[in-house]
Write an enzyme that holds these catalytic residues in place. Sequence first.
Site, PDB file in Angstrom:
ATOM      1  N   GLY A  28     -22.880  -6.386  -7.753  1.00  0.00           N
ATOM      2  CA  GLY A  28     -23.677  -5.207  -8.103  1.00  0.00           C
ATOM      3  C   GLY A  28     -24.887  -4.987  -7.207  1.00  0.00           C
ATOM      4  N   ASN A  38     -24.985  -3.091  -4.694  1.00  0.00           N
ATOM      5  CA  ASN A  38     -25.048  -1.644  -4.428  1.00  0.00           C
ATOM      6  C   ASN A  38     -25.564  -0.909  -5.659  1.00  0.00           C
ATOM      7  OD1 ASN A  38     -23.937  -1.072  -1.605  1.00  0.00           O
ATOM      8  ND2 ASN A  38     -22.559  -2.601  -2.434  1.00  0.00           N
ATOM      9  N   MET A  51     -13.108  -2.830  -8.155  1.00  0.00           N
ATOM     10  CA  MET A  51     -11.993  -3.397  -7.400  1.00  0.00           C
ATOM     11  C   MET A  51     -10.620  -3.091  -7.993  1.00  0.00           C
ATOM     12  SD  MET A  51     -13.659  -4.451  -4.971  1.00  0.00           S
ATOM     13  CE  MET A  51     -12.736  -5.525  -3.916  1.00  0.00           C
ATOM     14  N   ILE A  95      -7.492  -0.144  -8.571  1.00  0.00           N
ATOM     15  CA  ILE A  95      -6.981   1.171  -8.191  1.00  0.00           C
ATOM     16  C   ILE A  95      -6.974   2.025  -9.463  1.00  0.00           C
ATOM     17  CG2 ILE A  95      -5.034   2.426  -7.197  1.00  0.00           C
ATOM     18  CD1 ILE A  95      -6.029   0.401  -5.232  1.00  0.00           C
ATOM     19  N   LEU A  96      -7.565   3.209  -9.400  1.00  0.00           N
ATOM     20  CA  LEU A  96      -7.622   4.081 -10.577  1.00  0.00           C
ATOM     21  C   LEU A  96      -6.402   4.999 -10.594  1.00  0.00           C
ATOM     22  CD1 LEU A  96     -11.399   4.794 -10.204  1.00  0.00           C
ATOM     23  CD2 LEU A  96     -10.338   3.674 -12.173  1.00  0.00           C
ATOM     24  N   ASN A 131     -16.732   6.841  -3.716  1.00  0.00           N
ATOM     25  CA  ASN A 131     -16.469   5.408  -3.546  1.00  0.00           C
ATOM     26  C   ASN A 131     -17.139   4.899  -2.278  1.00  0.00           C
ATOM     27  OD1 ASN A 131     -15.077   2.830  -3.934  1.00  0.00           O
ATOM     28  ND2 ASN A 131     -13.770   3.455  -2.222  1.00  0.00           N
ATOM     29  N   HIS A 185     -16.874   2.146   0.676  1.00  0.00           N
ATOM     30  CA  HIS A 185     -15.829   1.292   1.262  1.00  0.00           C
ATOM     31  C   HIS A 185     -16.308   0.768   2.614  1.00  0.00           C
ATOM     32  CE1 HIS A 185     -11.893  -0.271   2.118  1.00  0.00           C
ATOM     33  NE2 HIS A 185     -11.842   0.403   3.243  1.00  0.00           N
ATOM     34  N   ASP A 228      -8.822   5.086  -0.591  1.00  0.00           N
ATOM     35  CA  ASP A 228      -9.760   5.040   0.549  1.00  0.00           C
ATOM     36  C   ASP A 228      -9.505   6.149   1.564  1.00  0.00           C
ATOM     37  OD1 ASP A 228      -9.673   1.416   0.472  1.00  0.00           O
ATOM     38  OD2 ASP A 228     -10.964   2.834  -0.589  1.00  0.00           O
ATOM     39  N   GLU A 268     -24.513  -0.800   3.565  1.00  0.00           N
ATOM     40  CA  GLU A 268     -23.980  -0.261   2.294  1.00  0.00           C
ATOM     41  C   GLU A 268     -25.108   0.148   1.354  1.00  0.00           C
ATOM     42  OE1 GLU A 268     -21.590  -3.476   0.855  1.00  0.00           O
ATOM     43  OE2 GLU A 268     -19.748  -2.536   1.567  1.00  0.00           O
TER      44      GLU A 268
HETATM   45  C1  GRF Z   1     -19.044  -4.058  -1.308  1.00  0.00           C
HETATM   46  O1  GRF Z   1     -18.746  -4.662  -0.047  1.00  0.00           O
HETATM   47  C2  GRF Z   1     -18.192  -2.830  -1.487  1.00  0.00           C
HETATM   48  O2  GRF Z   1     -18.046  -2.047  -0.346  1.00  0.00           O
HETATM   49  C3  GRF Z   1     -16.886  -3.474  -1.856  1.00  0.00           C
HETATM   50  O3  GRF Z   1     -17.249  -4.516  -2.748  1.00  0.00           O
HETATM   51  C4  GRF Z   1     -18.558  -4.918  -2.445  1.00  0.00           C
HETATM   52  C5  GRF Z   1     -19.382  -4.685  -3.679  1.00  0.00           C
HETATM   53  O4  GRF Z   1     -20.554  -5.364  -3.550  1.00  0.00           O
HETATM   54  N1  GRF Z   1     -16.002  -2.542  -2.462  1.00  0.00           N
HETATM   55  P1  GRF Z   1     -21.614  -5.301  -4.783  1.00  0.00           P
HETATM   56  O5  GRF Z   1     -20.846  -5.679  -6.045  1.00  0.00           O
HETATM   57  O6  GRF Z   1     -22.136  -3.893  -4.858  1.00  0.00           O
HETATM   58  O7  GRF Z   1     -22.660  -6.290  -4.385  1.00  0.00           O
END
Ligand code: GRF
Length: 195
Positions: A11, A13, A93, A95-96, A110, A112, A152, A181
């Site tokens: 988490g 991000n 993580m 696929i929806l 999303n 990526h 993606d 990110e």
């Molecule tokens: C990130 O690298 C994102 O791009 C990928 O999973 C990771 C998530 O990181 N899909 P976090 O859970 O936000 O730290």
Amino acid sequence: KRIVVLISGNGSNLQSLIDKTKSHEIPGTIVHVFSSKSTAYGLERAKAASIPTSVLSLKTYKDKHLTREDFNKDLSALVSDQKPDLVVLAGWMLILSESFVNQFRGKLINLHPSMPGDIEGANAIERAYQEFLSGKRTKTGVMVHYVIPEVDKGEPILFEKVDILPNDSLNDLETRIHTVEHKLISLAVAKVLSD
Ligand code: GRF
């Protein structure tokens, strides 16, 4: 504006989104965080920010002999109950389903860790690193894109190249990518909510 965030792990991000909504650099509020894993550290981050959380674990559905369709239907209903202006997949993580994607199409984005049209699917950072080791590339990147049923593949909102340096370890590359990110996810959410 009402933002819902879907996570599966650390988490970091989500944390960027929490910080930037708090500082009003993002014109919105995170109204709910959904996690596909009960152990996701991102849940702690949401709780520390007094953001309501829910866990929907696919394993639990399967243990109850429920289908992936049931999972997607329940997730759709719970997310739509939040009346989101934007649904953000930040390290989600799973696929929806096409029905989930179509229900939120246009307000589902999303993050990526690759350039548009480059490496798709999970483990994109590791795969870029392996290609670097075999001399096939010295660059990768990060993108935030609209979600469409093809994984993606949706229209990019923002993207940024990330160099792989000669002495990089995988960890060095991951750290450099995560820094990009954290910046891009918040810029993209602010952009979409301001458009
Ligand atoms: C990130 O690298 C994102 O791009 C990928 O999973 C990771 C998530 O990181 N899909 P976090 O859970 O936000 O730290």
